[in-house]
Design a protein around this motif. Structure first.
Motif, PDB file in Angstrom:
ATOM      1  N   GLY A  47       0.991  -5.341   2.669  1.00 22.62           N
ATOM      2  CA  GLY A  47       2.374  -5.142   3.068  1.00 22.62           C
ATOM      3  C   GLY A  47       3.174  -4.353   2.042  1.00 22.62           C
ATOM      4  O   GLY A  47       3.929  -3.441   2.395  1.00 22.62           O
ATOM      5  N   ASP A  48       2.977  -4.679   0.766  1.00 21.49           N
ATOM      6  CA  ASP A  48       3.768  -4.030  -0.277  1.00 21.49           C
ATOM      7  C   ASP A  48       3.368  -2.573  -0.488  1.00 21.49           C
ATOM      8  O   ASP A  48       4.218  -1.718  -0.748  1.00 21.49           O
ATOM      9  CB  ASP A  48       3.604  -4.809  -1.587  1.00 21.49           C
ATOM     10  N   ASP A  50       2.015  -0.744   1.815  1.00 20.40           N
ATOM     11  CA  ASP A  50       2.150  -0.076   3.110  1.00 20.40           C
ATOM     12  C   ASP A  50       0.822   0.504   3.594  1.00 20.40           C
ATOM     13  O   ASP A  50       0.721   1.669   3.985  1.00 20.40           O
ATOM     14  CB  ASP A  50       3.214   1.033   3.029  1.00 20.40           C
ATOM     15  N   ASP A 105       0.553   3.439  -7.083  1.00 17.93           N
ATOM     16  CA  ASP A 105       0.475   3.240  -5.635  1.00 17.93           C
ATOM     17  C   ASP A 105      -0.947   2.846  -5.245  1.00 17.93           C
ATOM     18  O   ASP A 105      -1.784   2.554  -6.101  1.00 17.93           O
ATOM     19  CB  ASP A 105       0.928   4.505  -4.901  1.00 17.93           C
TER      20      ASP A 105
END
Length: 431
Positions: A47-48, A50, A105
Protein backbone atom coordinates in the motif's frame (compact mmCIF):
# COMPACT_ATOMS: atom_id res chain seq x y z
CA UNK A 1 38.32 -33.66 47.45
CA UNK A 2 39.76 -30.26 46.46
CA UNK A 3 41.48 -31.91 43.51
CA UNK A 4 38.19 -33.48 42.41
CA UNK A 5 36.39 -30.12 42.69
CA UNK A 6 39.14 -28.42 40.68
CA UNK A 7 38.96 -31.10 37.97
CA UNK A 8 35.16 -30.80 37.85
CA UNK A 9 35.47 -27.02 37.55
CA UNK A 10 37.95 -27.35 34.69
CA UNK A 11 35.71 -29.83 32.88
CA UNK A 12 32.73 -27.51 33.35
CA UNK A 13 34.69 -24.60 31.89
CA UNK A 14 35.85 -26.73 28.95
CA UNK A 15 32.23 -27.67 28.21
CA UNK A 16 31.23 -24.02 27.86
CA UNK A 17 31.45 -22.48 24.42
CA UNK A 18 33.34 -19.18 24.02
CA UNK A 19 31.28 -15.99 24.28
CA UNK A 20 32.16 -15.20 20.64
CA UNK A 21 30.03 -18.13 19.46
CA UNK A 22 26.95 -16.71 21.21
CA UNK A 23 27.76 -13.25 19.86
CA UNK A 24 27.66 -14.65 16.31
CA UNK A 25 24.28 -16.24 17.10
CA UNK A 26 22.99 -12.81 18.20
CA UNK A 27 24.24 -11.19 14.99
CA UNK A 28 22.48 -13.83 12.90
CA UNK A 29 19.30 -13.24 14.92
CA UNK A 30 19.47 -9.52 14.16
CA UNK A 31 19.99 -9.98 10.42
CA UNK A 32 17.65 -12.96 10.07
CA UNK A 33 14.78 -11.00 11.62
CA UNK A 34 14.64 -8.89 8.44
CA UNK A 35 13.99 -12.03 6.38
CA UNK A 36 10.96 -13.08 8.44
CA UNK A 37 9.69 -9.53 9.06
CA UNK A 38 8.87 -8.74 5.43
CA UNK A 39 6.13 -11.39 5.21
CA UNK A 40 4.37 -9.88 8.25
CA UNK A 41 4.19 -6.35 6.83
CA UNK A 42 3.72 -7.16 3.14
CA UNK A 43 0.22 -5.63 2.75
CA UNK A 44 1.39 -2.38 4.36
CA UNK A 45 4.49 -2.31 2.13
CA UNK A 46 2.35 -2.81 -0.99
CA UNK A 47 0.00 0.00 0.00
CA UNK A 48 2.71 2.48 0.93
CA UNK A 49 4.88 1.83 -2.14
CA UNK A 50 1.79 1.78 -4.39
CA UNK A 51 2.42 -1.68 -5.88
CA UNK A 52 0.32 -4.83 -6.02
CA UNK A 53 0.64 -7.47 -3.30
CA UNK A 54 2.26 -9.88 -5.77
CA UNK A 55 4.83 -7.21 -6.74
CA UNK A 56 5.57 -6.62 -3.05
CA UNK A 57 6.10 -10.39 -2.75
CA UNK A 58 9.06 -10.06 -5.12
CA UNK A 59 10.86 -8.24 -2.28
CA UNK A 60 10.95 -11.58 -0.43
CA UNK A 61 12.10 -13.36 -3.57
CA UNK A 62 14.83 -10.75 -4.18
CA UNK A 63 16.33 -11.35 -0.74
CA UNK A 64 16.22 -15.13 -1.22
CA UNK A 65 17.86 -14.79 -4.64
CA UNK A 66 20.67 -12.74 -3.13
CA UNK A 67 21.28 -15.45 -0.54
CA UNK A 68 21.19 -18.38 -2.99
CA UNK A 69 23.25 -16.82 -5.78
CA UNK A 70 25.49 -14.34 -3.98
CA UNK A 71 26.81 -16.28 -1.00
CA UNK A 72 29.39 -18.58 -2.66
CA UNK A 73 30.97 -15.88 -4.91
CA UNK A 74 31.23 -13.53 -1.93
CA UNK A 75 32.91 -16.30 0.06
CA UNK A 76 35.58 -16.61 -2.65
CA UNK A 77 36.09 -12.85 -2.91
CA UNK A 78 36.50 -12.46 0.87
CA UNK A 79 38.64 -15.57 1.30
CA UNK A 80 41.84 -13.68 2.13
CA UNK A 81 40.17 -11.20 4.47
CA UNK A 82 40.57 -11.67 8.24
CA UNK A 83 37.32 -13.24 9.40
CA UNK A 84 36.47 -10.40 11.79
CA UNK A 85 36.87 -7.96 8.90
CA UNK A 86 34.56 -10.08 6.72
CA UNK A 87 31.95 -10.29 9.50
CA UNK A 88 31.99 -6.53 10.11
CA UNK A 89 31.93 -5.75 6.36
CA UNK A 90 28.98 -8.07 5.63
CA UNK A 91 26.97 -6.63 8.53
CA UNK A 92 27.82 -3.09 7.38
CA UNK A 93 26.69 -3.77 3.80
CA UNK A 94 23.54 -5.49 5.11
CA UNK A 95 22.61 -2.55 7.38
CA UNK A 96 23.42 0.04 4.68
CA UNK A 97 21.37 -1.85 2.09
CA UNK A 98 18.43 -2.14 4.47
CA UNK A 99 18.57 1.58 5.33
CA UNK A 100 18.86 2.64 1.66
CA UNK A 101 15.84 0.53 0.78
CA UNK A 102 13.77 2.12 3.55
CA UNK A 103 14.61 5.59 2.24
CA UNK A 104 13.95 4.78 -1.44
CA UNK A 105 11.07 3.70 -3.66
CA UNK A 106 10.05 0.18 -4.74
CA UNK A 107 12.82 -0.23 -7.34
CA UNK A 108 15.49 0.90 -4.88
CA UNK A 109 14.17 -1.50 -2.24
CA UNK A 110 14.11 -4.36 -4.75
CA UNK A 111 17.79 -3.81 -5.62
CA UNK A 112 18.89 -3.31 -2.01
CA UNK A 113 17.09 -6.49 -0.91
CA UNK A 114 19.29 -8.46 -3.32
CA UNK A 115 22.41 -6.73 -1.94
CA UNK A 116 21.30 -7.38 1.64
CA UNK A 117 20.67 -11.05 0.79
CA UNK A 118 24.21 -11.41 -0.57
CA UNK A 119 25.66 -9.77 2.56
CA UNK A 120 23.48 -11.95 4.81
CA UNK A 121 24.68 -15.13 3.08
CA UNK A 122 28.29 -13.99 3.31
CA UNK A 123 27.94 -13.28 7.03
CA UNK A 124 26.21 -16.61 7.70
CA UNK A 125 28.99 -18.56 5.97
CA UNK A 126 31.88 -16.68 7.60
CA UNK A 127 30.15 -16.82 11.02
CA UNK A 128 29.87 -20.61 10.83
CA UNK A 129 33.57 -20.96 9.94
CA UNK A 130 34.55 -18.46 12.64
CA UNK A 131 32.52 -20.35 15.26
CA UNK A 132 34.28 -23.65 14.57
CA UNK A 133 37.61 -21.78 14.63
CA UNK A 134 36.85 -20.67 18.20
CA UNK A 135 36.35 -24.21 19.53
CA UNK A 136 38.10 -27.57 19.46
CA UNK A 137 37.15 -29.89 16.56
CA UNK A 138 35.08 -32.18 18.82
CA UNK A 139 32.62 -29.28 19.41
CA UNK A 140 32.21 -28.09 15.80
CA UNK A 141 28.59 -29.19 15.41
CA UNK A 142 27.61 -27.76 18.79
CA UNK A 143 29.16 -24.36 17.96
CA UNK A 144 27.45 -24.34 14.55
CA UNK A 145 24.17 -25.20 16.28
CA UNK A 146 24.45 -22.15 18.54
CA UNK A 147 25.05 -19.87 15.53
CA UNK A 148 22.09 -21.37 13.64
CA UNK A 149 19.92 -20.96 16.77
CA UNK A 150 20.06 -17.21 16.08
CA UNK A 151 18.02 -17.89 12.96
CA UNK A 152 15.40 -19.87 14.88
CA UNK A 153 15.09 -16.99 17.39
CA UNK A 154 14.63 -14.64 14.42
CA UNK A 155 11.89 -16.90 13.04
CA UNK A 156 10.00 -17.23 16.31
CA UNK A 157 10.66 -13.90 18.05
CA UNK A 158 12.46 -11.42 15.78
CA UNK A 159 10.01 -11.49 12.88
CA UNK A 160 6.83 -11.34 15.02
CA UNK A 161 8.29 -8.66 17.35
CA UNK A 162 9.34 -6.57 14.35
CA UNK A 163 5.88 -6.95 12.84
CA UNK A 164 4.29 -5.82 16.12
CA UNK A 165 6.60 -2.79 16.29
CA UNK A 166 5.75 -1.94 12.68
CA UNK A 167 2.04 -1.92 13.51
CA UNK A 168 2.64 0.60 16.31
CA UNK A 169 4.88 2.86 14.17
CA UNK A 170 4.69 2.20 10.44
CA UNK A 171 5.98 -0.78 8.47
CA UNK A 172 9.51 0.69 8.41
CA UNK A 173 9.79 0.71 12.22
CA UNK A 174 10.64 -2.98 12.53
CA UNK A 175 13.31 -2.71 9.82
CA UNK A 176 14.92 0.31 11.51
CA UNK A 177 15.11 -1.83 14.68
CA UNK A 178 16.92 -4.51 12.65
CA UNK A 179 19.40 -1.88 11.39
CA UNK A 180 20.05 -0.80 15.01
CA UNK A 181 20.57 -4.40 16.18
CA UNK A 182 22.93 -5.08 13.26
CA UNK A 183 25.00 -2.02 14.18
CA UNK A 184 25.13 -3.37 17.76
CA UNK A 185 26.34 -6.68 16.30
CA UNK A 186 29.12 -4.86 14.44
CA UNK A 187 30.27 -3.26 17.70
CA UNK A 188 30.11 -6.64 19.43
CA UNK A 189 32.27 -8.29 16.76
CA UNK A 190 34.87 -5.51 16.96
CA UNK A 191 35.05 -5.83 20.75
CA UNK A 192 34.42 -9.54 21.28
CA UNK A 193 36.24 -11.37 18.46
CA UNK A 194 40.00 -11.68 17.95
CA UNK A 195 41.37 -9.55 15.06
CA UNK A 196 43.23 -12.56 13.64
CA UNK A 197 41.91 -16.10 13.20
CA UNK A 198 42.96 -18.09 16.29
CA UNK A 199 43.45 -21.30 14.29
CA UNK A 200 44.54 -19.84 10.95
CA UNK A 201 47.47 -22.23 10.84
CA UNK A 202 45.25 -25.33 10.86
CA UNK A 203 44.92 -25.43 7.06
CA UNK A 204 48.01 -23.53 5.95
CA UNK A 205 46.05 -20.40 5.01
CA UNK A 206 43.14 -19.87 2.64
CA UNK A 207 43.41 -20.91 -1.00
CA UNK A 208 40.87 -20.35 -3.77
CA UNK A 209 42.18 -23.39 -5.66
CA UNK A 210 41.79 -25.60 -2.59
CA UNK A 211 38.30 -24.26 -1.89
CA UNK A 212 37.21 -24.95 -5.48
CA UNK A 213 38.82 -28.40 -5.44
CA UNK A 214 36.90 -29.22 -2.27
CA UNK A 215 33.63 -28.34 -4.00
CA UNK A 216 34.22 -31.21 -6.45
CA UNK A 217 33.79 -33.83 -3.72
CA UNK A 218 30.62 -35.88 -4.42
CA UNK A 219 30.08 -36.41 -0.68
CA UNK A 220 29.70 -32.65 -0.19
CA UNK A 221 26.96 -32.41 -2.81
CA UNK A 222 25.21 -35.33 -1.15
CA UNK A 223 25.04 -33.27 2.06
CA UNK A 224 23.69 -30.30 0.09
CA UNK A 225 20.99 -32.58 -1.30
CA UNK A 226 20.08 -33.64 2.25
CA UNK A 227 20.03 -29.97 3.31
CA UNK A 228 17.67 -28.87 0.52
CA UNK A 229 15.29 -31.81 0.95
CA UNK A 230 15.04 -31.70 4.74
CA UNK A 231 14.76 -27.91 4.92
CA UNK A 232 11.97 -27.92 2.33
CA UNK A 233 10.33 -30.83 4.19
CA UNK A 234 9.80 -29.00 7.48
CA UNK A 235 9.42 -25.47 6.06
CA UNK A 236 6.58 -26.37 3.69
CA UNK A 237 4.46 -27.45 6.67
CA UNK A 238 5.57 -24.51 8.84
CA UNK A 239 4.84 -21.95 6.10
CA UNK A 240 1.21 -23.08 5.86
CA UNK A 241 0.70 -23.92 9.54
CA UNK A 242 -1.01 -20.61 10.40
CA UNK A 243 -3.48 -21.09 7.53
CA UNK A 244 -4.22 -24.67 8.62
CA UNK A 245 -4.71 -23.62 12.27
CA UNK A 246 -7.19 -20.93 11.18
CA UNK A 247 -9.11 -22.88 8.51
CA UNK A 248 -9.01 -26.49 9.77
CA UNK A 249 -8.35 -26.38 13.53
CA UNK A 250 -10.52 -23.24 13.74
CA UNK A 251 -8.40 -21.76 16.51
CA UNK A 252 -9.05 -18.16 17.61
CA UNK A 253 -6.59 -15.85 15.85
CA UNK A 254 -4.97 -14.83 19.15
CA UNK A 255 -3.81 -18.42 19.80
CA UNK A 256 -2.09 -18.98 16.46
CA UNK A 257 1.16 -17.08 17.27
CA UNK A 258 1.48 -19.10 20.49
CA UNK A 259 1.22 -22.39 18.56
CA UNK A 260 3.77 -21.16 16.01
CA UNK A 261 6.07 -20.21 18.91
CA UNK A 262 5.93 -23.84 20.06
CA UNK A 263 7.71 -24.80 16.84
CA UNK A 264 10.50 -22.38 17.79
CA UNK A 265 10.73 -23.76 21.34
CA UNK A 266 11.02 -27.22 19.82
CA UNK A 267 13.72 -25.87 17.51
CA UNK A 268 15.80 -24.80 20.53
CA UNK A 269 15.47 -28.25 22.04
CA UNK A 270 16.37 -29.85 18.71
CA UNK A 271 19.44 -27.66 18.28
CA UNK A 272 20.63 -28.53 21.79
CA UNK A 273 20.18 -32.26 21.21
CA UNK A 274 21.54 -32.16 17.66
CA UNK A 275 24.57 -30.09 18.65
CA UNK A 276 25.62 -32.58 21.32
CA UNK A 277 24.88 -35.75 19.33
CA UNK A 278 26.20 -34.61 15.94
CA UNK A 279 29.84 -34.13 16.94
CA UNK A 280 30.11 -37.87 17.59
CA UNK A 281 27.23 -39.46 15.64
CA UNK A 282 26.08 -37.11 12.86
CA UNK A 283 24.25 -39.78 10.90
CA UNK A 284 22.19 -40.75 13.95
CA UNK A 285 21.02 -37.13 14.16
CA UNK A 286 20.34 -36.95 10.40
CA UNK A 287 18.41 -40.23 10.27
CA UNK A 288 16.46 -39.43 13.44
CA UNK A 289 15.56 -35.93 12.24
CA UNK A 290 14.57 -37.01 8.72
CA UNK A 291 12.59 -40.07 9.86
CA UNK A 292 10.80 -38.11 12.60
CA UNK A 293 9.92 -35.38 10.06
CA UNK A 294 8.36 -38.04 7.79
CA UNK A 295 6.32 -39.45 10.67
CA UNK A 296 5.25 -36.10 12.15
CA UNK A 297 4.31 -34.67 8.73
CA UNK A 298 1.92 -37.59 8.22
CA UNK A 299 0.61 -37.30 11.80
CA UNK A 300 -0.02 -33.58 11.22
CA UNK A 301 -2.64 -34.41 8.56
CA UNK A 302 -4.81 -35.96 11.27
CA UNK A 303 -3.62 -33.89 14.26
CA UNK A 304 -4.51 -30.55 12.64
CA UNK A 305 -8.22 -31.33 13.17
CA UNK A 306 -7.87 -31.34 16.98
CA UNK A 307 -6.24 -28.59 19.06
CA UNK A 308 -5.10 -31.05 21.76
CA UNK A 309 -3.30 -33.14 19.12
CA UNK A 310 -1.77 -30.36 17.05
CA UNK A 311 0.03 -28.71 20.00
CA UNK A 312 2.47 -31.58 20.76
CA UNK A 313 2.82 -32.35 17.04
CA UNK A 314 3.99 -28.80 16.28
CA UNK A 315 6.46 -28.86 19.20
CA UNK A 316 7.91 -32.24 18.17
CA UNK A 317 8.12 -31.09 14.53
CA UNK A 318 10.35 -28.22 15.66
CA UNK A 319 12.58 -30.63 17.58
CA UNK A 320 12.89 -33.01 14.61
CA UNK A 321 13.56 -30.19 12.14
CA UNK A 322 16.39 -28.59 14.06
CA UNK A 323 18.09 -31.79 15.21
CA UNK A 324 19.18 -31.92 11.56
CA UNK A 325 20.95 -28.56 11.25
CA UNK A 326 24.03 -29.10 13.48
CA UNK A 327 24.53 -32.51 11.87
CA UNK A 328 24.47 -30.95 8.39
CA UNK A 329 27.11 -28.41 9.37
CA UNK A 330 29.13 -31.08 11.17
CA UNK A 331 29.31 -33.21 8.02
CA UNK A 332 30.07 -30.23 5.75
CA UNK A 333 33.00 -29.13 7.90
CA UNK A 334 34.22 -32.72 8.28
CA UNK A 335 34.26 -33.24 4.50
CA UNK A 336 35.59 -29.74 3.75
CA UNK A 337 37.86 -29.44 6.81
CA UNK A 338 40.76 -27.99 4.79
CA UNK A 339 38.68 -25.42 2.89
CA UNK A 340 35.46 -24.63 4.75
CA UNK A 341 34.59 -21.08 3.62
CA UNK A 342 33.09 -21.76 0.19
CA UNK A 343 31.57 -25.02 1.42
CA UNK A 344 29.95 -23.14 4.32
CA UNK A 345 28.58 -20.44 2.01
CA UNK A 346 27.07 -23.07 -0.27
CA UNK A 347 25.45 -24.71 2.76
CA UNK A 348 23.70 -21.40 3.51
CA UNK A 349 22.55 -21.26 -0.13
CA UNK A 350 21.25 -24.83 0.16
CA UNK A 351 19.21 -23.93 3.25
CA UNK A 352 17.75 -20.90 1.48
CA UNK A 353 17.02 -22.91 -1.67
CA UNK A 354 15.13 -25.42 0.45
CA UNK A 355 13.03 -22.56 1.88
CA UNK A 356 12.54 -20.94 -1.53
CA UNK A 357 11.17 -24.02 -3.33
CA UNK A 358 8.36 -24.55 -0.83
CA UNK A 359 5.93 -21.99 -2.35
CA UNK A 360 6.40 -23.58 -5.78
CA UNK A 361 5.78 -27.11 -4.47
CA UNK A 362 2.77 -26.00 -2.43
CA UNK A 363 1.30 -24.07 -5.36
CA UNK A 364 1.63 -27.14 -7.60
CA UNK A 365 -0.58 -29.09 -5.18
CA UNK A 366 -3.03 -26.41 -4.08
CA UNK A 367 -3.67 -25.16 -7.62
CA UNK A 368 -4.93 -28.64 -8.50
CA UNK A 369 -7.62 -28.37 -5.82
CA UNK A 370 -5.85 -30.39 -3.12
CA UNK A 371 -6.55 -29.51 0.52
CA UNK A 372 -4.16 -27.53 2.70
CA UNK A 373 -2.97 -30.70 4.43
CA UNK A 374 -1.48 -31.88 1.14
CA UNK A 375 1.55 -29.71 1.94
CA UNK A 376 2.24 -31.97 4.94
CA UNK A 377 2.32 -35.03 2.68
CA UNK A 378 4.71 -33.22 0.31
CA UNK A 379 6.92 -32.55 3.35
CA UNK A 380 6.83 -36.23 4.31
CA UNK A 381 7.86 -37.24 0.78
CA UNK A 382 10.76 -34.74 0.74
CA UNK A 383 12.08 -35.95 4.12
CA UNK A 384 11.75 -39.59 3.00
CA UNK A 385 13.79 -38.78 -0.13
CA UNK A 386 16.61 -37.52 2.11
CA UNK A 387 16.97 -40.83 4.00
CA UNK A 388 18.76 -42.76 1.16
CA UNK A 389 21.21 -39.84 0.82
CA UNK A 390 21.97 -40.03 4.55
CA UNK A 391 22.56 -43.79 4.30
CA UNK A 392 24.83 -43.26 1.28
CA UNK A 393 26.85 -40.64 3.16
CA UNK A 394 27.18 -42.96 6.16
CA UNK A 395 28.44 -45.73 3.87
CA UNK A 396 30.95 -43.31 2.29
CA UNK A 397 32.25 -42.30 5.70
CA UNK A 398 32.55 -45.92 6.86
CA UNK A 399 34.42 -47.07 3.74
CA UNK A 400 37.88 -45.65 4.65
CA UNK A 401 37.51 -46.92 8.22
CA UNK A 402 36.69 -50.44 6.97
CA UNK A 403 39.60 -50.28 4.54
CA UNK A 404 41.98 -49.19 7.30
CA UNK A 405 40.73 -51.99 9.57
CA UNK A 406 41.17 -54.54 6.78
CA UNK A 407 44.72 -53.28 6.10
CA UNK A 408 45.56 -53.47 9.80
CA UNK A 409 44.19 -57.02 10.03
CA UNK A 410 46.15 -58.03 6.92
CA UNK A 411 49.33 -56.55 8.36
CA UNK A 412 48.76 -58.43 11.63
CA UNK A 413 48.28 -61.72 9.76
CA UNK A 414 51.42 -61.15 7.69
CA UNK A 415 53.38 -60.30 10.81
CA UNK A 416 52.10 -63.40 12.62
CA UNK A 417 52.89 -65.56 9.58
CA UNK A 418 56.41 -64.14 9.42
CA UNK A 419 56.99 -64.89 13.10
CA UNK A 420 55.73 -68.45 12.70
CA UNK A 421 58.02 -69.01 9.70
CA UNK A 422 60.98 -67.66 11.63
CA UNK A 423 60.26 -70.19 14.41
CA UNK A 424 59.95 -73.15 12.02
CA UNK A 425 63.10 -72.45 9.99
CA UNK A 426 65.61 -73.01 12.80
CA UNK A 427 63.98 -76.35 13.66
CA UNK A 428 64.15 -77.37 10.04
CA UNK A 429 67.78 -76.38 9.92
CA UNK A 430 68.56 -78.51 13.00
CA UNK A 431 66.92 -81.52 11.36
Amino acid sequence: MDTTRAATSRNSRSERLPAGVYLLGFCLFAMGSAEFLMAGVLPAVAGDLDVTLSSAGFLITAFALGVVIGGPPFAVLSLHWPRRTALVATQGVFAAGLAAGLLGDYRVMLATRVISGIAYAGFFAVASVTAIGLVTPDRNARASGVVVSGLSVAMVAGGPAGTLLSHFTDWRGGFWAVVALTVAGIAGCLLGLPPADPHADRTGGPSVARELATMRKPALWGIYGITILTTAAYMITFNYLAAMLADITALPEAWIPAILALFGIGAFVGLSIGGRVSDRRPHLALLTGASATVLLSVVMVAAIHRAWAVVPTVFLSGVAAFVLNPAVYGRVFAIAAEAPTLAGATTVSAFQLGISVTPVLAAASLSQGAGLTSVCLIGAALAAAAVPLVLLDRARQARPARRAAADAASATIRSAHGTATARVDPEGAQR
